[in-house]
Design a protein around this motif. Structure first.
Motif, PDB file in Angstrom:
ATOM      1  N   LEU A  71      36.415  55.048  38.376  1.00 56.19           N
ATOM      2  CA  LEU A  71      36.639  53.776  39.064  1.00 56.19           C
ATOM      3  C   LEU A  71      36.709  52.629  38.058  1.00 56.19           C
ATOM      4  O   LEU A  71      37.594  51.777  38.123  1.00 56.19           O
ATOM      5  N   ALA A  72      35.765  52.635  37.118  1.00 53.13           N
ATOM      6  CA  ALA A  72      35.751  51.568  36.117  1.00 53.13           C
ATOM      7  C   ALA A  72      37.025  51.598  35.289  1.00 53.13           C
ATOM      8  O   ALA A  72      37.605  50.555  34.977  1.00 53.13           O
TER       9      ALA A  72
ATOM     10  N   ARG B  20      39.916  52.684  36.255  1.00 49.19           N
ATOM     11  CA  ARG B  20      41.005  52.184  37.096  1.00 49.19           C
ATOM     12  C   ARG B  20      40.976  50.649  37.152  1.00 49.19           C
ATOM     13  O   ARG B  20      42.002  49.995  37.053  1.00 49.19           O
ATOM     14  N   MET B  21      39.761  50.107  37.303  1.00 49.07           N
ATOM     15  CA  MET B  21      39.628  48.647  37.322  1.00 49.07           C
ATOM     16  C   MET B  21      40.189  48.045  36.046  1.00 49.07           C
ATOM     17  O   MET B  21      40.921  47.083  36.053  1.00 49.07           O
ATOM     18  N   ARG B  22      39.770  48.674  34.923  1.00 53.28           N
ATOM     19  CA  ARG B  22      40.204  48.144  33.642  1.00 53.28           C
ATOM     20  C   ARG B  22      41.729  48.210  33.530  1.00 53.28           C
ATOM     21  O   ARG B  22      42.381  47.260  33.133  1.00 53.28           O
TER      22      ARG B  22
ATOM     23  N   MET C  95      43.951  48.264  35.971  1.00 54.43           N
ATOM     24  CA  MET C  95      44.630  47.314  36.863  1.00 54.43           C
ATOM     25  C   MET C  95      44.453  45.882  36.405  1.00 54.43           C
ATOM     26  O   MET C  95      45.370  45.080  36.436  1.00 54.43           O
ATOM     27  N   GLN C  96      43.218  45.555  36.002  1.00 51.65           N
ATOM     28  CA  GLN C  96      42.929  44.149  35.782  1.00 51.65           C
ATOM     29  C   GLN C  96      43.194  43.699  34.362  1.00 51.65           C
ATOM     30  O   GLN C  96      43.561  42.557  34.130  1.00 51.65           O
ATOM     31  N   VAL C  97      42.991  44.585  33.428  1.00 53.03           N
ATOM     32  CA  VAL C  97      43.167  44.157  32.048  1.00 53.03           C
ATOM     33  C   VAL C  97      44.552  44.544  31.539  1.00 53.03           C
ATOM     34  O   VAL C  97      45.308  43.698  31.089  1.00 53.03           O
TER      35      VAL C  97
END
Lengths: 639, 382
Positions: free
Chosen positions: A33-34, A36-38, A40-42
């Motif tokens: 999940l982390a 994926r966050m990275r 998408m967001q970074v």
């Protein structure tokens, strides 16, 4: 129940082991999940932010303010009026029916308007403002504003719309604007101005409004607005003002235009008034007229039908679009052509027995009894046809046509008006080219008295008259200044004709109006310094000679008059055509005389300049004309 | 070990229990709930109403409930596990029957101060019952088919009721939550492997059947699967929410667009922004740092629960704690996967953050059980 310790210890260990495995699994998934966050967001953050901006921000055009149109005195001809309207937003209106019922107590609303608005509301999203009533008076809107708390969702709005304060006077010259049509878009070509897509945008349809559309329109501004998911406008982020259109000043004098329009009244007529030195068109009136304001919002079908079915053709711009055989107003040009060609001298006389025999055909003079011996001067004053039959034979059509062109006939002047006509100055080559026939002498005879194939517009006749008055090849000008920049006066310089000859011609024209025998003697000005020189004309609509009074209106002859004044120091030239008016001396000359007198005085002319016998008649006539009031507003009873 | 085997005299009594509460866990829970308040305040456009204030009240209530539950000895909860399960099951049945009568709309029971969703209650009581079952069951019998079938029935009975509501999200949570307890209790790998294998087999069979004569799903159902796999294939239809959610999520960047500055949220591009998609708002406004912080807090909660379970030699207590931790994990894992486009939209809220009364209350009671297990853990031998 007691369990052996081994069992419990084994079990606890197993639970811990499995818990550890699950814990590893859970934290493993959290790492995913982390990650994926990275990602998408970074990594993809910029791309997504761009998408979010595209979602949110919408670029809208701000329509430019259309340039105004003024007359030569600075009186406004085409204004941008505040258009007060009332809009309703359904989702804010609560109970729509009671709200509309309350509104009807305050503002005049027809059933049709309400029905149309309700249909529109039905179709649109609930937050879209729908126009309920348009073109309201300030008082009505104020009333609504005061009662705003009782009228939820109802707001008065103000926008700009074109308004023509002088109504019918400038319907043809200034023209009008209207909603953008598919045809307008088509004519705009492959890369149309995006402002045309703005709803309710108005584009020039006719006249100056259409021809100078690019100047008047200006360029659109833009505003960036924030919209939400359902398309509602949340706020304006920033705005870039467009450039307003150029203000135009026309050469027309609104007072004179108004007088000319009123003087012609409901006749099917047109008049062009020109400054003989600058070519400034001071009036360009076509009657009957119509109210251009009807077209701005889209004219109703019955109103439009009334205009198109009228046999006096109110929609036509007769001044430039209408072409008529010039009739006897053409004779001066033939005389000049003859003298310039050396085939006749001004003093030479021709005998008029009332007709001329030519190729077995009789060509009649308008005076059956004949004029007797005519020289150039008398032939103009009395408009003897036989003199010009003789001249035509001597000088030939090509030289007549060449002279006519020097005076501006057969030329399409570059004026910003709709459908400026070229007219027709026939010659041998033309006939061969278009008809495949050879030119006959009879054609020359007809042409010499301004009949036959000859076609001229009132504008061309006015130019001709101005050139006769000055000997200069002045050119007409309609736009005086653009945004305060004076437009050049156009002239092709001196015509290069003998001053003596021109003086003789002018003297003959003077006698047309001022000699007892002259055809326009009745339409004279008696004041010494304002006297008119002119020429009447009657152009035949049919070939058989019958008295005009005996035939239906549409078969009567056109009445023409061209003239300038003052004779001694020419300032103003004027051409008047009254369609099916009968004779030029009776129908056209009085109108032209009055218009010239008005033009010379910049106001209603004093009665003393007219012949004493006509004064009371003229006083009655002038006072009955629906003229502009002192403050420049139109009389109430006029369209 | 079961509580029957250790001397309860070593367990703290009275108010001294408060000292033995896992305060770090309380702190983590409060921190997560506070992030929730902040986001609810933000999505309301900077207002306490209509979400932030009620949510705070419920959290307060939940916190109180947690302490009360924590004070009650764990063996009491073991003894009432079967009753509680039965009670929740009955409520579920009542709602089901009443819901049918009311046109299937109602999934909750109005208790006046809160609308209780029996399916939420079922999530803990199922874990309680399974934990109690494995506490009672002889360790040797755990993997015998008959003793495996029994808990499977316990899981599937409420699941069946939930799935007809229809509430796919809760059904998944019940099944997987139950499976976690079974797995922790030591049921043989082979059973899980078999289930997973047959699941994979079914899915591939379904997908393979597409376009053939023996197609197993309707075309529209396949299209929904397509939409999940590639939301951009239908950006304005079913994929709209997912597309907008990922746009909002991604546009947060490292540090976000700032508190109350999320344009996607502000302008209603996000659906369900106060419930299922609240994590997207958090990600949009506080960026990767905000989203990762929440994940870290969640991780901390899981860590504390698992650590507590592993050090607890009481079988019921550790199974219960693992089960609750597992259910909690499922909640946020499914929700986060969903809003990030990793899982289909099934309607699972973000635990302790999403607006919702019964979910919040039930979770806090569940953590009360975890605390009770922690407080009343066996200390030393008899």
């Amino acid at each position: 129940m007691r369990r052996p310790p081994k069992d419990t210890e084994e079990s606890a260990r197993r639970i811990s082991r499995r818990a550890a495995i699950m814990g590893a699994g859970m934290f493993g998934f959290m790492a995913v999940l982390a990650g994926r966050m990275r990602w998408m967001q970074v990594e993809q953050g910029e791309a997504f932010r761009l998408l979010a901006e595209e979602n949110r921000v919408n670029l809208r055009l701000v329509p430019p303010v259309r340039g105004l149109i003024f007359d030569r005195q600075g009186r406004i001809l085409a204004d941008n009026a505040q258009n007060y309207r009332i809009v309703v937003v359904r989702e804010e209106a609560g109970d729509l029916e009671t709200t509309i019922a309350k509104l009807r107590g305050l503002v005049p609303l027809s059933d049709e308007q309400v029905e149309r608005a309700l249909r529109e509301i039905e179709r649109r999203s609930p937050f879209v403002p729908v126009t309920l009533a348009d073109q309201l008076k300030w008082e009505d809107v104020a009333e609504v504003a005061v009662n705003a708390p009782a009228l939820p969702g109802v707001t008065p709005e103000v926008g700009l719309t074109r308004y023509y304060p002088l109504k019918g006077d400038f319907a043809h010259v200034v023209g009008y604007v209207g909603p953008v049509s598919d045809r307008d878009l088509e004519q705009a070509g492959g890369d149309p101005d995006p402002v045309l897509q703005i709803p309710d945008f108005q584009i020039g349809k006719v006249g100056v409004e259409r021809k100078l559309e690019p100047m008047l329109r200006g360029t659109a501004g833009t505003k960036r607005i924030e919209i939400n998911a359902s398309g509602r406008v949340m706020r304006e982020l920033d705005r870039q003002e467009g450039e307003r259109g150029a203000d135009l000043q026309l050469t027309i004098d609104a007072g004179l235009q108004n007088f000319a329009q009123a003087r012609m009244g409901e006749e099917s007529a047109s008049a062009v008034v020109m400054d003989v030195h600058t070519g400034d068109i001071l009036a360009c009136a076509s009657a009957p007229s119509f109210d251009p304001n009807l077209f701005v919002r889209g004219i109703s079908v019955p109103d439009y039908r009334t205009l198109t079915e009228n046999d006096h053709r109110p929609l036509a711009t007769k001044t430039v679009q209408g072409t008529y055989p010039p009739g006897s107003t053409f004779k001066m040009l033939v005389a000049i052509a003859g003298v310039e060609a050396g085939v006749v001298t001004p003093g030479e006389t021709v005998f008029c027995p009332g007709f001329r025999e030519m190729g077995g055909r009789r060509f009649h003079c308008w005076k059956r009894a004949g004029h007797g011996w005519m020289d150039m001067h008398d032939s103009v004053v009395q408009s003897c046809d036989v003199y010009y039959y003789e001249l035509a034979e001597r000088v030939g059509i090509d030289r007549i046509a060449a002279m006519a062109r020097r005076f501006g006939l057969g030329e399409r002047f570059d004026l910003p008006l709709s459908a400026v006509a070229e007219g027709l100055v026939p010659d041998k080559d033309w006939k061969r080219r278009t008809r495949g026939e050879t030119w006959r002498i009879g054609d020359s005879l007809n042409a010499a008295i301004g009949q036959g194939y000859n076609l001229t517009s009132p504008l061309q006749l006015a130019v001709m008259t101005a050139r006769l008055a000055t000997g200069e090849a002045i050119r007409p000008r309609l736009v005086k200044s653009v945004d305060g920049r004076e437009q050049p006066v156009l002239s092709d310089g001196p015509l290069g004709l003998s001053p003596t000859l021109m003086a003789q011609i002018r003297k003959a024209m003077f006698d047309v109006n001022n000699h007892r025998r002259g055809t326009a003697y009745r339409s004279r000005i008696v004041a010494d310094d304002l006297k008119i020189a002119g020429k009447t004309g009657t152009s035949q609509v049919r070939s058989v000679v019958v008295r005009n009074e005996d035939v239906p209106w549409e078969q009567r002859d056109h009445a023409l008059f061209v003239g300038y004044a003052p004779y001694h120091a020419p300032r103003i030239a004027c051409a008047v055509v009254v369609e099916h008016g009968g004779g030029g001396s009776a129908a056209a000359a009085p109108v032209a005389r009055d218009i010239l007198a008005r033009a010379l005085h910049d106001d209603l002319p004093p009665l003393e300049i007219f012949p004493a016998s006509q004064r009371s008649e003229l006083e009655a006539l002038f006072s009955s004309l629906p003229l502009l009031r002192e403050d420049g507003t139109p009389p109430a009873d006029r369209a | 070990m079961s509580y029957l085997e250790y001397r309860v005299q070593t367990v703290p009594t009275g108010l001294s229990k408060l000292l033995h509460i896992n305060w770090a866990l309380v702190l983590l829970l409060t921190a997560v709930a506070c992030m929730g308040f902040l986001m609810l305040y933000s999505v309301a456009g900077g207002a306490m109403e209509p979400w932030a204030r009620p949510q705070m009240e419920r959290f307060g209530l939940g916190l109180a409930a947690m302490f009360v539950v924590a004070m009650v000895p764990i063996w009491f909860w073991r003894n009432v596990a079967f009753l509680a399960y039965g009670f929740a099951f009955a409520l579920l049945l009542v709602v089901e029957v009443a819901g049918m009568a009311a046109g299937g709309a109602q999934r909750w029971i109005d208790l006046g101060f809160i609308r209780l969703q029996p399916s939420e209650l079922m999530k803990i009581t199922l874990v309680m019952l399974l934990a109690a079952y494995y506490d009672w069951l002889d360790v040797d019998k755990v993997s015998r088919p008959l003793w495996v079938a029994l808990p499977v029935v316990m899981i599937l009975a409420p699941t069946a009721l939930v799935i007809v509501q229809p509430d796919l999200g809760t059904a998944i949570l019940l099944v997987v939550g139950g499976a976690i307890v079974m797995f922790a209790a030591g049921v043989h790998w082979a059973y899980f492997a078999a289930v997973v294998a047959s699941g994979v087999g079914t899915v591939s069979a379904v997908m393979a059947s597409r376009g053939t004569d023996w197609q197993l799903l309707q075309d529209y159902q396949f299209r929904r699967i397509d939409t999940f796999l590639d939301p951009t294939s239908d950006p304005l239809g079913a994929g709209y929410h997912i597309t907008q959610s990922t746009i909002a999520f991604g546009s947060g960047g490292w540090t976000g667009r700032g508190f109350m500055q999320g344009t996607q949220t502000r302008l209603n591009f996000l659906p369900e922004k106060h419930t299922d998609f609240i994590f997207t708002t958090l990600a949009e406004e506080f960026g990767f740092l905000g989203a990762a912080s929440l994940l870290l807090l969640y991780g901390g909660i899981i860590l504390f629960c698992l650590a507590s379970a592993m050090t607890n030699s009481d079988r019921f207590a550790s199974l219960l704690t693992i089960g609750i931790a597992g259910a909690f994990f499922l909640y946020f894992a499914v929700n986060m996967s969903m809003v990030m486009g990793l899982a289909p939209v099934v309607g699972v809220p973000l635990p302790l953050v999403s607006f919702g009364g019964s979910a919040m209350l039930v979770l806090m009671v569940a953590f009360g059980l975890v605390q009770s297990a922690h407080v009343h853990r066996p200390r030393g031998r008899a």
